[in-house]
Write a protein that holds these residues in place. Structure first.
Motif, PDB file in Angstrom:
ATOM      1  N   GLU A 167       0.845  -1.187   0.000  1.00  0.00           N
ATOM      2  CA  GLU A 167       0.000   0.000   0.000  1.00  0.00           C
ATOM      3  C   GLU A 167       0.888   1.247   0.000  1.00  0.00           C
ATOM      4  OE1 GLU A 167      -3.878  -0.088   2.267  1.00  0.00           O
ATOM      5  OE2 GLU A 167      -2.754  -1.622   3.366  1.00  0.00           O
ATOM      6  N   LEU A 168       0.722   2.055  -1.037  1.00  0.00           N
ATOM      7  CA  LEU A 168       1.514   3.267  -1.161  1.00  0.00           C
ATOM      8  C   LEU A 168       0.760   4.504  -0.684  1.00  0.00           C
ATOM      9  CD1 LEU A 168       3.066   2.582  -4.681  1.00  0.00           C
ATOM     10  CD2 LEU A 168       4.010   2.033  -2.433  1.00  0.00           C
ATOM     11  N   ASP A 169      -0.551   4.409  -0.661  1.00  0.00           N
ATOM     12  CA  ASP A 169      -1.392   5.550  -0.294  1.00  0.00           C
ATOM     13  C   ASP A 169      -2.519   5.074   0.613  1.00  0.00           C
ATOM     14  OD1 ASP A 169      -0.207   7.619  -2.186  1.00  0.00           O
ATOM     15  OD2 ASP A 169      -0.822   6.076  -3.604  1.00  0.00           O
ATOM     16  N   GLU A 170      -3.173   6.031   1.256  1.00  0.00           N
ATOM     17  CA  GLU A 170      -4.364   5.710   2.021  1.00  0.00           C
ATOM     18  C   GLU A 170      -5.485   5.341   1.047  1.00  0.00           C
ATOM     19  OE1 GLU A 170      -5.138   5.540   5.299  1.00  0.00           O
ATOM     20  OE2 GLU A 170      -3.006   5.757   5.745  1.00  0.00           O
ATOM     21  N   PRO A 171      -6.192   4.259   1.288  1.00  0.00           N
ATOM     22  CA  PRO A 171      -7.287   3.885   0.384  1.00  0.00           C
ATOM     23  C   PRO A 171      -8.418   4.916   0.453  1.00  0.00           C
ATOM     24  CG  PRO A 171      -7.292   2.497   2.335  1.00  0.00           C
ATOM     25  CD  PRO A 171      -6.026   3.305   2.393  1.00  0.00           C
ATOM     26  N   PRO A 172      -9.146   5.069  -0.638  1.00  0.00           N
ATOM     27  CA  PRO A 172     -10.219   6.083  -0.681  1.00  0.00           C
ATOM     28  C   PRO A 172     -11.507   5.591  -0.038  1.00  0.00           C
ATOM     29  CG  PRO A 172     -10.038   5.028  -2.798  1.00  0.00           C
ATOM     30  CD  PRO A 172      -8.958   4.428  -1.948  1.00  0.00           C
ATOM     31  N   VAL A 173     -11.392   4.943   1.109  1.00  0.00           N
ATOM     32  CA  VAL A 173     -12.546   4.471   1.867  1.00  0.00           C
ATOM     33  C   VAL A 173     -12.118   4.305   3.312  1.00  0.00           C
ATOM     34  CG1 VAL A 173     -11.990   2.090   1.226  1.00  0.00           C
ATOM     35  CG2 VAL A 173     -14.263   2.630   2.089  1.00  0.00           C
ATOM     36  N   ALA A 217     -18.020  12.013  16.552  1.00  0.00           N
ATOM     37  CA  ALA A 217     -18.765  11.487  15.409  1.00  0.00           C
ATOM     38  C   ALA A 217     -17.832  11.211  14.225  1.00  0.00           C
ATOM     39  CB  ALA A 217     -19.859  12.463  15.003  1.00  0.00           C
ATOM     40  N   PHE A 218     -18.018  10.055  13.618  1.00  0.00           N
ATOM     41  CA  PHE A 218     -17.285   9.665  12.418  1.00  0.00           C
ATOM     42  C   PHE A 218     -18.270   9.182  11.360  1.00  0.00           C
ATOM     43  CE2 PHE A 218     -13.910   9.766  15.430  1.00  0.00           C
ATOM     44  CZ  PHE A 218     -12.732   9.940  14.710  1.00  0.00           C
ATOM     45  N   VAL A 219     -17.804   9.181  10.128  1.00  0.00           N
ATOM     46  CA  VAL A 219     -18.619   8.700   9.018  1.00  0.00           C
ATOM     47  C   VAL A 219     -17.812   7.682   8.218  1.00  0.00           C
ATOM     48  CG1 VAL A 219     -19.776   9.329   6.858  1.00  0.00           C
ATOM     49  CG2 VAL A 219     -19.946  10.840   8.840  1.00  0.00           C
ATOM     50  N   LEU A 220     -18.415   6.529   7.955  1.00  0.00           N
ATOM     51  CA  LEU A 220     -17.841   5.581   7.011  1.00  0.00           C
ATOM     52  C   LEU A 220     -18.194   6.079   5.616  1.00  0.00           C
ATOM     53  CD1 LEU A 220     -16.502   2.841   6.316  1.00  0.00           C
ATOM     54  CD2 LEU A 220     -18.786   1.812   6.484  1.00  0.00           C
ATOM     55  N   ALA A 221     -17.186   6.366   4.812  1.00  0.00           N
ATOM     56  CA  ALA A 221     -17.432   6.990   3.511  1.00  0.00           C
ATOM     57  C   ALA A 221     -16.402   6.500   2.503  1.00  0.00           C
ATOM     58  CB  ALA A 221     -17.361   8.518   3.632  1.00  0.00           C
ATOM     59  N   HIS A 222     -16.710   6.698   1.227  1.00  0.00           N
ATOM     60  CA  HIS A 222     -15.743   6.369   0.181  1.00  0.00           C
ATOM     61  C   HIS A 222     -15.835   7.380  -0.954  1.00  0.00           C
ATOM     62  CE1 HIS A 222     -18.565   4.670  -2.819  1.00  0.00           C
ATOM     63  NE2 HIS A 222     -19.174   4.063  -1.814  1.00  0.00           N
TER      64      HIS A 222
END
Length: 257
Positions: free
Chosen positions: A104-110, A135-140
Motif C-alpha cells: 500500500e503506497l497511499d491511504e485507500p479512498p474508503v 462522530a465519524f462517518v464511514l465513507a468512500h
C-alpha cells in the motif's frame, strides 16, 4: 486470460521457491506472507493454505482458496484487473492460494473519517462514534476504479468487502480477500454502497455482456454457483444499474474496516 503485465508475476507465483516470512495474525484463517524466488526474480506473496481454513457452514463446497482464484479469473476475464495475480499451488503447508503481495503506497479512498472532515464528493455510508463520543462517518470516494470494484463485488457476490480489503498502490486500486464470494444466494456485504442505483457505465456493461464462463471456473465452483453467477450478470446487464442494499438483511461487513 492473464494480462501481459501479469505473466511474469504468475510465473513467479506458480514456480517460485517459497519461504515463509511471517504470519498475518489478524486474519481469521491461516494467512502467511512468503518470499518467492524463481530464475533470479523475487517477490513477496500471500499464501493461504487450505488446511488453515476455518469451516463455514454456508460455504460447504470447495475451498476458500479456490474462491480466491475464481475471483481473480473473473477479474481477468473481464479485463478489470481488480484482483492481484492469484494462483492455486502447493506450499510448505500443502495446497493453497498464493497471491502477489501488494504494498500500500497511499491511504485507500474508503474509511472512517471525522464527520466534520468528509471530503467533498465522497459518499457517506454509515455513522459511528468513537470511545470519546466523537462522530465519524464511514465513507468512500466517487472514483471509476471504486465503481468498477463495487460492480465486481456484485458480480461475484462478495460477502466481505471491508475497507481494509481495498488497497491503494499508486494509480491502482486492488481488492483482496475474496474467499467468501460466489454463494448462490444473495450475500453481498460491502462498504461501497455509494454507487447503489447508479447506471452502470456502458464500457463495464459491455464487458459483462462479453464475458464467457465456459469452463472458466469449473475447477473451483459448483454448477449451482456458476449458474447463479450467470444469473447475476444477466440481471445486472438487463437492469443496467448498481444493486441497492437489501433492507431485510445485514449489508455491511463486520468490522467495516
Amino acid at each position: 486470460m492473464a494480462t501481459t503485465a501479469d505473466k511474469p508475476a504468475l510465473a513467479l507465483l506458480v514456480h517460485g521457491e517459497m519461504e515463509i516470512e511471517g504470519r498475518l495474525v489478524d486474519a481469521s484463517n491461516t494467512t502467511l506472507r512468503v518470499i518467492l524466488t524463481h530464475e533470479g526474480a523475487e517477490a513477496r506473496a500471500v499464501y493461504k493454505p487450505v488446511r488453515g481454513e476455518a469451516p463455514l457452514w454456508d460455504f460447504p463446497d470447495g475451498t476458500l482458496a479456490g474462491r480466491e482464484v475464481a475471483a481473480y479469473l473473473v477479474s481477468e476475464a473481464l479485463g478489470w484487473n481488480v484482483v492481484p495475480p492469484t494462483v492455486l499451488r502447493d506450499g510448505p503447508l500443502g495446497p493453497g492460494m498464493c497471491q502477489l503481495w501488494i504494498d500500500e503506497l497511499d491511504e485507500p479512498p474508503v474509511g472512517f473519517i471525522p464527520a466534520y472532515a468528509v471530503p467533498e464528493g465522497w459518499f457517506p455510508i454509515a455513522s459511528a462514534r468513537d470511545e470519546e463520543g466523537d462522530a465519524f462517518v464511514l465513507a468512500h470516494a466517487d472514483l471509476p476504479a471504486l465503481a468498477r470494484m463495487a460492480l465486481f463485488d456484485a458480480v461475484v457476490n462478495n460477502a466481505d468487502r471491508k475497507g481494509g480489503h481495498v488497497l491503494a498502490a499508486g494509480d491502482r486500486l486492488y481488492g483482496v480477500d475474496h474467499g467468501i464470494c460466489f454463494h448462490s444466494e444473495s450475500k453481498l456485504r460491502t462498504v461501497l454502497w455509494g454507487f447503489a442505483g447508479r447506471e452502470i457505465p456502458d464500457d463495464l456493461r459491455a464487458d459483462l455482456l462479453g464475458l464467457s464462463l465456459d469452463g472458466l471456473l469449473d475447477d473451483h465452483l459448483t454448477v449451482t454457483e456458476i449458474s447463479a453467477l450467470a444469473d447475476r450478470i444477466g440481471m445486472l446487464t438487463t437492469l443496467g444499474v448498481f444493486p441497492q442494499p437489501d433492507p431485510d438483511r445485514r449489508v455491511l461487513p463486520w468490522p467495516p474496516i
